[in-house]
Design a protein around this motif. Structure first.
Motif, PDB file in Angstrom:
ATOM      1  N   ASN A 150       0.830  -1.208   0.000  1.00  0.00           N
ATOM      2  CA  ASN A 150       0.000   0.000   0.000  1.00  0.00           C
ATOM      3  C   ASN A 150       0.862   1.255   0.000  1.00  0.00           C
ATOM      4  O   ASN A 150       0.533   2.234  -0.674  1.00  0.00           O
ATOM      5  CB  ASN A 150      -0.948   0.008   1.209  1.00  0.00           C
ATOM      6  CG  ASN A 150      -2.031  -1.034   1.088  1.00  0.00           C
ATOM      7  OD1 ASN A 150      -2.301  -1.532  -0.004  1.00  0.00           O
ATOM      8  ND2 ASN A 150      -2.650  -1.381   2.201  1.00  0.00           N
ATOM      9  N   ILE A 151       1.953   1.248   0.728  1.00  0.00           N
ATOM     10  CA  ILE A 151       2.858   2.397   0.756  1.00  0.00           C
ATOM     11  C   ILE A 151       3.474   2.608  -0.623  1.00  0.00           C
ATOM     12  O   ILE A 151       3.526   3.732  -1.129  1.00  0.00           O
ATOM     13  CB  ILE A 151       3.948   2.216   1.841  1.00  0.00           C
ATOM     14  CG1 ILE A 151       3.312   2.301   3.237  1.00  0.00           C
ATOM     15  CG2 ILE A 151       5.062   3.243   1.689  1.00  0.00           C
ATOM     16  CD1 ILE A 151       4.232   1.910   4.366  1.00  0.00           C
ATOM     17  N   LEU A 152       3.913   1.517  -1.246  1.00  0.00           N
ATOM     18  CA  LEU A 152       4.480   1.632  -2.589  1.00  0.00           C
ATOM     19  C   LEU A 152       3.454   2.156  -3.580  1.00  0.00           C
ATOM     20  O   LEU A 152       3.762   3.001  -4.428  1.00  0.00           O
ATOM     21  CB  LEU A 152       5.011   0.273  -3.051  1.00  0.00           C
ATOM     22  CG  LEU A 152       6.303  -0.205  -2.397  1.00  0.00           C
ATOM     23  CD1 LEU A 152       6.648  -1.617  -2.850  1.00  0.00           C
ATOM     24  CD2 LEU A 152       7.434   0.747  -2.720  1.00  0.00           C
ATOM     25  N   LEU A 153       2.217   1.672  -3.487  1.00  0.00           N
ATOM     26  CA  LEU A 153       1.163   2.150  -4.381  1.00  0.00           C
ATOM     27  C   LEU A 153       0.889   3.637  -4.159  1.00  0.00           C
ATOM     28  O   LEU A 153       0.650   4.377  -5.116  1.00  0.00           O
ATOM     29  CB  LEU A 153      -0.116   1.334  -4.173  1.00  0.00           C
ATOM     30  CG  LEU A 153      -0.089  -0.092  -4.722  1.00  0.00           C
ATOM     31  CD1 LEU A 153      -1.344  -0.849  -4.302  1.00  0.00           C
ATOM     32  CD2 LEU A 153       0.044  -0.068  -6.232  1.00  0.00           C
ATOM     33  N   ALA A 154       0.919   4.067  -2.902  1.00  0.00           N
ATOM     34  CA  ALA A 154       0.687   5.483  -2.603  1.00  0.00           C
ATOM     35  C   ALA A 154       1.784   6.339  -3.215  1.00  0.00           C
ATOM     36  O   ALA A 154       1.495   7.379  -3.834  1.00  0.00           O
ATOM     37  CB  ALA A 154       0.621   5.699  -1.091  1.00  0.00           C
ATOM     38  N   PHE A 155       3.050   5.924  -3.078  1.00  0.00           N
ATOM     39  CA  PHE A 155       4.145   6.682  -3.679  1.00  0.00           C
ATOM     40  C   PHE A 155       4.037   6.692  -5.202  1.00  0.00           C
ATOM     41  O   PHE A 155       4.297   7.706  -5.853  1.00  0.00           O
ATOM     42  CB  PHE A 155       5.510   6.127  -3.244  1.00  0.00           C
ATOM     43  CG  PHE A 155       5.954   6.618  -1.897  1.00  0.00           C
ATOM     44  CD1 PHE A 155       6.129   7.974  -1.660  1.00  0.00           C
ATOM     45  CD2 PHE A 155       6.207   5.726  -0.870  1.00  0.00           C
ATOM     46  CE1 PHE A 155       6.551   8.436  -0.426  1.00  0.00           C
ATOM     47  CE2 PHE A 155       6.615   6.175   0.367  1.00  0.00           C
ATOM     48  CZ  PHE A 155       6.786   7.534   0.600  1.00  0.00           C
ATOM     49  N   ILE A 160       2.810   9.625 -10.185  1.00  0.00           N
ATOM     50  CA  ILE A 160       2.032   9.784 -11.417  1.00  0.00           C
ATOM     51  C   ILE A 160       1.332  11.137 -11.431  1.00  0.00           C
ATOM     52  O   ILE A 160       1.354  11.847 -12.444  1.00  0.00           O
ATOM     53  CB  ILE A 160       1.036   8.624 -11.578  1.00  0.00           C
ATOM     54  CG1 ILE A 160       1.806   7.336 -11.877  1.00  0.00           C
ATOM     55  CG2 ILE A 160       0.017   8.926 -12.676  1.00  0.00           C
ATOM     56  CD1 ILE A 160       0.965   6.088 -11.817  1.00  0.00           C
ATOM     57  N   VAL A 161       0.737  11.516 -10.320  1.00  0.00           N
ATOM     58  CA  VAL A 161       0.057  12.819 -10.221  1.00  0.00           C
ATOM     59  C   VAL A 161       1.065  13.938 -10.448  1.00  0.00           C
ATOM     60  O   VAL A 161       0.793  14.914 -11.164  1.00  0.00           O
ATOM     61  CB  VAL A 161      -0.665  12.958  -8.861  1.00  0.00           C
ATOM     62  CG1 VAL A 161      -1.137  14.383  -8.628  1.00  0.00           C
ATOM     63  CG2 VAL A 161      -1.822  11.981  -8.775  1.00  0.00           C
ATOM     64  N   ALA A 162       2.263  13.820  -9.865  1.00  0.00           N
ATOM     65  CA  ALA A 162       3.290  14.847 -10.035  1.00  0.00           C
ATOM     66  C   ALA A 162       3.725  14.943 -11.495  1.00  0.00           C
ATOM     67  O   ALA A 162       3.886  16.048 -12.036  1.00  0.00           O
ATOM     68  CB  ALA A 162       4.491  14.547  -9.138  1.00  0.00           C
ATOM     69  N   LEU A 163       3.904  13.809 -12.161  1.00  0.00           N
ATOM     70  CA  LEU A 163       4.292  13.821 -13.570  1.00  0.00           C
ATOM     71  C   LEU A 163       3.214  14.455 -14.442  1.00  0.00           C
ATOM     72  O   LEU A 163       3.502  15.227 -15.360  1.00  0.00           O
ATOM     73  CB  LEU A 163       4.607  12.405 -14.053  1.00  0.00           C
ATOM     74  CG  LEU A 163       5.918  11.799 -13.547  1.00  0.00           C
ATOM     75  CD1 LEU A 163       6.038  10.344 -13.970  1.00  0.00           C
ATOM     76  CD2 LEU A 163       7.110  12.601 -14.070  1.00  0.00           C
ATOM     77  N   VAL A 164       1.964  14.114 -14.169  1.00  0.00           N
ATOM     78  CA  VAL A 164       0.850  14.695 -14.930  1.00  0.00           C
ATOM     79  C   VAL A 164       0.800  16.202 -14.704  1.00  0.00           C
ATOM     80  O   VAL A 164       0.632  16.987 -15.649  1.00  0.00           O
ATOM     81  CB  VAL A 164      -0.497  14.008 -14.540  1.00  0.00           C
ATOM     82  CG1 VAL A 164      -1.676  14.772 -15.111  1.00  0.00           C
ATOM     83  CG2 VAL A 164      -0.487  12.571 -15.005  1.00  0.00           C
ATOM     84  N   ALA A 165       0.972  16.627 -13.464  1.00  0.00           N
ATOM     85  CA  ALA A 165       0.957  18.057 -13.150  1.00  0.00           C
ATOM     86  C   ALA A 165       2.099  18.789 -13.855  1.00  0.00           C
ATOM     87  O   ALA A 165       1.921  19.871 -14.416  1.00  0.00           O
ATOM     88  CB  ALA A 165       1.015  18.279 -11.641  1.00  0.00           C
ATOM     89  N   LEU A 166       3.304  18.215 -13.830  1.00  0.00           N
ATOM     90  CA  LEU A 166       4.432  18.826 -14.507  1.00  0.00           C
ATOM     91  C   LEU A 166       4.195  18.884 -16.025  1.00  0.00           C
ATOM     92  O   LEU A 166       4.520  19.873 -16.683  1.00  0.00           O
ATOM     93  CB  LEU A 166       5.720  18.057 -14.209  1.00  0.00           C
ATOM     94  CG  LEU A 166       6.338  18.283 -12.839  1.00  0.00           C
ATOM     95  CD1 LEU A 166       7.513  17.331 -12.618  1.00  0.00           C
ATOM     96  CD2 LEU A 166       6.797  19.722 -12.695  1.00  0.00           C
TER      97      LEU A 166
END
Length: 172
Positions: A150-155, A160-166
Motif C-alpha cells: 500500500n505504501i508503494l502504491l501510494a508513492f 504519477i500525479v506529479a508527472l501529470v501536473a508537470l
C-alpha cells in the motif's frame, strides 16, 4: 513327538535377526541422510505445541471448521489423557478465528481464561485439558506485506500525479 517348525532367517538376516540392506536396495525408500522434510508453509494458519510431547509440533488449521480431540477422526489429534475424544472446534471465517469448547471434560482455555466460546488473535495461547498450543494465523506477515504494498502504491500514485501536473505546466 511334537512337530516343531523352525523359522529360517531371511537371506539378508544378520546376527540376532537384524535385516541387512544395501543403500541401493529396492526394499527401502531411501537411506539418504541429506533428504529434507516436506516444505512447511509458515503463512498457513496453525497451532504450535507448547507442552510436551507436542512442543514445537505444527498442527495446520483448515478453512472453516477444524475439530480437535483425542479421537483419531479429528482434524487435529492430541493423544493425551486430559484431552476429550471430541474436545473443541476452531472456526475460521474470513480470516477471523474463534474457538468453541464442545464435549470436553477438562475444559478449554484461551490465555488461561476458561471459555465456552472465544475469539482468537494471532499469538493467543489455547489450552485443551493439559495441552497448550499457540495460534499462528500467518496473517501478521500478510498484513505487513500488504501495508508495504500500500505504501508503494501510494508513492506510485503521488509520482504519477506529479508527472501529470508537470506535464500540464510545461504544455501551456
Amino acid at each position: 513327538m511334537e512337530n516343531v517348525q523352525y523359522q529360517t532367517k531371511p537371506q539378508y538376516a544378520g546376527t540376532q535377526g537384524t535385516l541387512l540392506v544395501a543403500k541401493n536396495d529396492d526394499r527401502i525408500h531411501s537411506l539418504d541422510e541429506t533428504e529434507q522434510p516436506a516444505h512447511i508453509n509458515l503463512d498457513q494458519p496453525a497451532l504450535i505445541g507448547l507442552t510436551p510431547p507436542f512442543i514445537n509440533q505444527r498442527f495446520t488449521l483448515r478453512q472453516g471448521k477444524t475439530t480437535i480431540g483425542r479421537r483419531a477422526d479429528n482434524n487435529i489429534v492430541l493423544a493425551d489423557g486430559s484431552v476429550s475424544s471430541l474436545h473443541a472446534w476452531i472456526i475460521e471465517d474470513n480470516g477471523q478465528y474463534r474457538v468453541m469448547n464442545i464435549l470436553s471434560t477438562n475444559g478449554s482455555f484461551v490465555n488461561d481464561a476458561r471459555i465456552t466460546e472465544a475469539p482468537l488473535q494471532d499469538g493467543d495461547r489455547i489450552r485443551f485439558g493439559g495441552v497448550e498450543l499457540q495460534l499462528h494465523t500467518g496473517l501478521a506477515n500478510k498484513k505487513t506485506a500488504s501495508s508495504g504494498k500500500n505504501i508503494l502504491l501510494a508513492f506510485a500514485a503521488i509520482g504519477i500525479v506529479a508527472l501529470v501536473a508537470l506535464g500540464w505546466v510545461f504544455m501551456r
